[in-house]
Motif scaffolding. Structure first.
Motif, PDB file in Angstrom:
ATOM      1  N   GLN A 139       1.273  -5.007  -7.263  1.00  0.00           N
ATOM      2  CA  GLN A 139       2.642  -5.214  -6.801  1.00  0.00           C
ATOM      3  C   GLN A 139       3.071  -4.003  -5.977  1.00  0.00           C
ATOM      4  O   GLN A 139       2.884  -2.872  -6.406  1.00  0.00           O
ATOM      5  N   THR A 140       3.596  -4.269  -4.807  1.00  0.00           N
ATOM      6  CA  THR A 140       3.989  -3.165  -3.928  1.00  0.00           C
ATOM      7  C   THR A 140       5.234  -3.539  -3.131  1.00  0.00           C
ATOM      8  O   THR A 140       5.646  -4.705  -3.125  1.00  0.00           O
ATOM      9  N   ASP A 141       5.809  -2.561  -2.449  1.00  0.00           N
ATOM     10  CA  ASP A 141       6.924  -2.883  -1.553  1.00  0.00           C
ATOM     11  C   ASP A 141       6.331  -3.178  -0.164  1.00  0.00           C
ATOM     12  O   ASP A 141       5.128  -3.023   0.063  1.00  0.00           O
ATOM     13  N   TYR A 142       7.174  -3.590   0.740  1.00  0.00           N
ATOM     14  CA  TYR A 142       6.691  -4.007   2.069  1.00  0.00           C
ATOM     15  C   TYR A 142       6.047  -2.865   2.849  1.00  0.00           C
ATOM     16  O   TYR A 142       5.160  -3.079   3.656  1.00  0.00           O
ATOM     17  N   ASN A 143       6.465  -1.634   2.558  1.00  0.00           N
ATOM     18  CA  ASN A 143       5.881  -0.481   3.260  1.00  0.00           C
ATOM     19  C   ASN A 143       4.413  -0.264   2.879  1.00  0.00           C
ATOM     20  O   ASN A 143       3.628   0.242   3.672  1.00  0.00           O
ATOM     21  N   GLY A 144       4.080  -0.642   1.649  1.00  0.00           N
ATOM     22  CA  GLY A 144       2.728  -0.377   1.167  1.00  0.00           C
ATOM     23  C   GLY A 144       1.693  -1.442   1.503  1.00  0.00           C
ATOM     24  O   GLY A 144       0.486  -1.226   1.341  1.00  0.00           O
ATOM     25  N   VAL A 145       2.164  -2.590   1.993  1.00  0.00           N
ATOM     26  CA  VAL A 145       1.249  -3.723   2.205  1.00  0.00           C
ATOM     27  C   VAL A 145       0.149  -3.410   3.212  1.00  0.00           C
ATOM     28  O   VAL A 145      -1.027  -3.682   2.966  1.00  0.00           O
ATOM     29  N   GLY A 146       0.533  -2.856   4.335  1.00  0.00           N
ATOM     30  CA  GLY A 146      -0.437  -2.559   5.404  1.00  0.00           C
ATOM     31  C   GLY A 146      -1.563  -1.661   4.906  1.00  0.00           C
ATOM     32  O   GLY A 146      -2.748  -1.913   5.152  1.00  0.00           O
ATOM     33  N   LYS A 147      -1.177  -0.609   4.164  1.00  0.00           N
ATOM     34  CA  LYS A 147      -2.164   0.333   3.623  1.00  0.00           C
ATOM     35  C   LYS A 147      -3.134  -0.394   2.692  1.00  0.00           C
ATOM     36  O   LYS A 147      -4.339  -0.167   2.726  1.00  0.00           O
ATOM     37  N   LEU A 148      -2.566  -1.250   1.846  1.00  0.00           N
ATOM     38  CA  LEU A 148      -3.409  -1.962   0.872  1.00  0.00           C
ATOM     39  C   LEU A 148      -4.347  -2.950   1.569  1.00  0.00           C
ATOM     40  O   LEU A 148      -5.521  -3.064   1.208  1.00  0.00           O
ATOM     41  N   GLN A 149      -3.824  -3.662   2.557  1.00  0.00           N
ATOM     42  CA  GLN A 149      -4.666  -4.609   3.295  1.00  0.00           C
ATOM     43  C   GLN A 149      -5.826  -3.887   3.973  1.00  0.00           C
ATOM     44  O   GLN A 149      -6.962  -4.375   3.965  1.00  0.00           O
ATOM     45  N   TYR A 150      -5.542  -2.727   4.528  1.00  0.00           N
ATOM     46  CA  TYR A 150      -6.585  -1.926   5.188  1.00  0.00           C
ATOM     47  C   TYR A 150      -7.644  -1.476   4.164  1.00  0.00           C
ATOM     48  O   TYR A 150      -8.841  -1.593   4.374  1.00  0.00           O
ATOM     49  N   ALA A 185      -8.039   4.401  -5.604  1.00  0.00           N
ATOM     50  CA  ALA A 185      -7.709   4.340  -4.176  1.00  0.00           C
ATOM     51  C   ALA A 185      -6.313   3.755  -3.948  1.00  0.00           C
ATOM     52  O   ALA A 185      -5.553   4.236  -3.093  1.00  0.00           O
ATOM     53  N   VAL A 186      -5.974   2.726  -4.735  1.00  0.00           N
ATOM     54  CA  VAL A 186      -4.645   2.087  -4.618  1.00  0.00           C
ATOM     55  C   VAL A 186      -3.556   3.084  -5.036  1.00  0.00           C
ATOM     56  O   VAL A 186      -2.520   3.217  -4.377  1.00  0.00           O
ATOM     57  N   THR A 187      -3.804   3.780  -6.134  1.00  0.00           N
ATOM     58  CA  THR A 187      -2.839   4.775  -6.633  1.00  0.00           C
ATOM     59  C   THR A 187      -2.591   5.850  -5.564  1.00  0.00           C
ATOM     60  O   THR A 187      -1.453   6.225  -5.273  1.00  0.00           O
ATOM     61  N   SER A 191       0.844   6.452  -3.375  1.00  0.00           N
ATOM     62  CA  SER A 191       1.432   7.583  -4.127  1.00  0.00           C
ATOM     63  C   SER A 191       1.875   7.154  -5.524  1.00  0.00           C
ATOM     64  O   SER A 191       2.947   7.539  -6.009  1.00  0.00           O
ATOM     65  N   GLY A 192       1.063   6.275  -6.141  1.00  0.00           N
ATOM     66  CA  GLY A 192       1.319   5.841  -7.522  1.00  0.00           C
ATOM     67  C   GLY A 192       2.446   4.837  -7.669  1.00  0.00           C
ATOM     68  O   GLY A 192       2.883   4.531  -8.783  1.00  0.00           O
ATOM     69  N   ARG A 193       2.949   4.311  -6.522  1.00  0.00           N
ATOM     70  CA  ARG A 193       4.108   3.407  -6.610  1.00  0.00           C
ATOM     71  C   ARG A 193       3.726   1.938  -6.834  1.00  0.00           C
ATOM     72  O   ARG A 193       4.574   1.126  -7.185  1.00  0.00           O
ATOM     73  N   ALA A 194       2.460   1.609  -6.611  1.00  0.00           N
ATOM     74  CA  ALA A 194       2.047   0.200  -6.739  1.00  0.00           C
ATOM     75  C   ALA A 194       1.855  -0.165  -8.209  1.00  0.00           C
ATOM     76  O   ALA A 194       1.342   0.613  -9.004  1.00  0.00           O
ATOM     77  N   GLY A 195       2.309  -1.372  -8.551  1.00  0.00           N
ATOM     78  CA  GLY A 195       2.079  -1.891  -9.911  1.00  0.00           C
ATOM     79  C   GLY A 195       0.651  -2.447  -9.997  1.00  0.00           C
ATOM     80  O   GLY A 195       0.120  -2.948  -9.004  1.00  0.00           O
ATOM     81  N   TRP A 196       0.043  -2.369 -11.162  1.00  0.00           N
ATOM     82  CA  TRP A 196      -1.356  -2.800 -11.332  1.00  0.00           C
ATOM     83  C   TRP A 196      -1.485  -3.564 -12.639  1.00  0.00           C
ATOM     84  O   TRP A 196      -1.272  -3.019 -13.715  1.00  0.00           O
TER      85      TRP A 196
END
Length: 214
Positions: A139-150, A185-187, A191-196
């Motif tokens: 789970q992430t906010d919209y700012n983090g999506v691009g980074k995660l997709q990459y 890598a996700v963390t 910066s540790g903001r994504a839910g897992w």
């Protein structure tokens, strides 16, 4: 590494010196299921000279059986079983039906014909790699999506489902061996903001890029 299994059985035919060989492959999960399948093929091709079979079942291919069904010993069942083992296929049964064409093939000729028939039958089937791992929801906010997709693209991990509401949820199927590294890598990337969330012990495969969970 995953386990190769037959997802969808197939059928293929080979003509060798006027003898007709029909290979029928089916996924099976138990010896009972394999024997039922063999009986059904024998009934279907009741007028054939031989219905030889081989099957392998289990994570370590613990159950192995084969039959020459009247062919000279060692010319049919064992070569058929050897092909299944050589291809490292699990939970699969194959019957090769032979309609005799009047010309003797000889021992070597029979071994080649039965082996080739199984290879053709497997080629006509859908064989997939079943992998053990985890179903992960990030789970992430919209700012983090691009980074995660990459990050996922770099690792060749497909996103099997995504939900875009006030937050973004990405669902993944990940092999056991890569879960820890991916989590780190996700963390780091967020910066540790994504839910897992992680559901362990999931067996899955991809059939034409579509996820299948067992």
């Amino acid at each position: 590494m995953g386990t190769k299994i037959v997802f969808d059985g197939g059928e293929e035919e080979l003509i060798e010196k006027k003898s007709r060989f029909i290979a029928t492959v089916k996924p099976v999960d138990s010896e009972e299921e394999a024997l039922e399948f063999i009986a059904a093929i024998k009934k279907k091709y009741w007028n054939a000279r031989h219905n030889c079979f081989a099957f392998v079942i289990g994570e370590q291919q613990e159950i192995q059986r084969c039959s020459d069904d009247g062919e000279p010993q060692g010319t049919a069942g064992r070569p058929m079983l050897d092909v299944l083992l050589g291809e490292d296929v699990h939970n699969a049964a194959v019957v090769v039906t032979r309609y005799f064409g009047g010309i003797l093939l000889g021992t070597g000729g029979l071994v080649r014909a039965y082996s080739r028939s199984v290879q053709l039958g497997l080629k006509a089937s859908t064989i997939i790699e079943k992998t053990k791992g985890s179903r992960i929801t990030i789970q992430t906010d919209y700012n983090g999506v691009g980074k995660l997709q990459y990050l996922l693209g770099q690792r060749g991990i497909p996103i099997v489902d995504s939900q875009y509401t006030d937050v973004v949820k990405l669902e993944l199927l990940v092999e056991e061996s890569t879960v820890t590294e991916l989590h780190e890598a996700v963390t780091e990337a967020t910066s540790g903001r994504a839910g897992w969330e992680e559901e362990k012990g999931v067996s899955f495969a991809f059939v034409e890029k579509e996820p299948v969970i067992f």
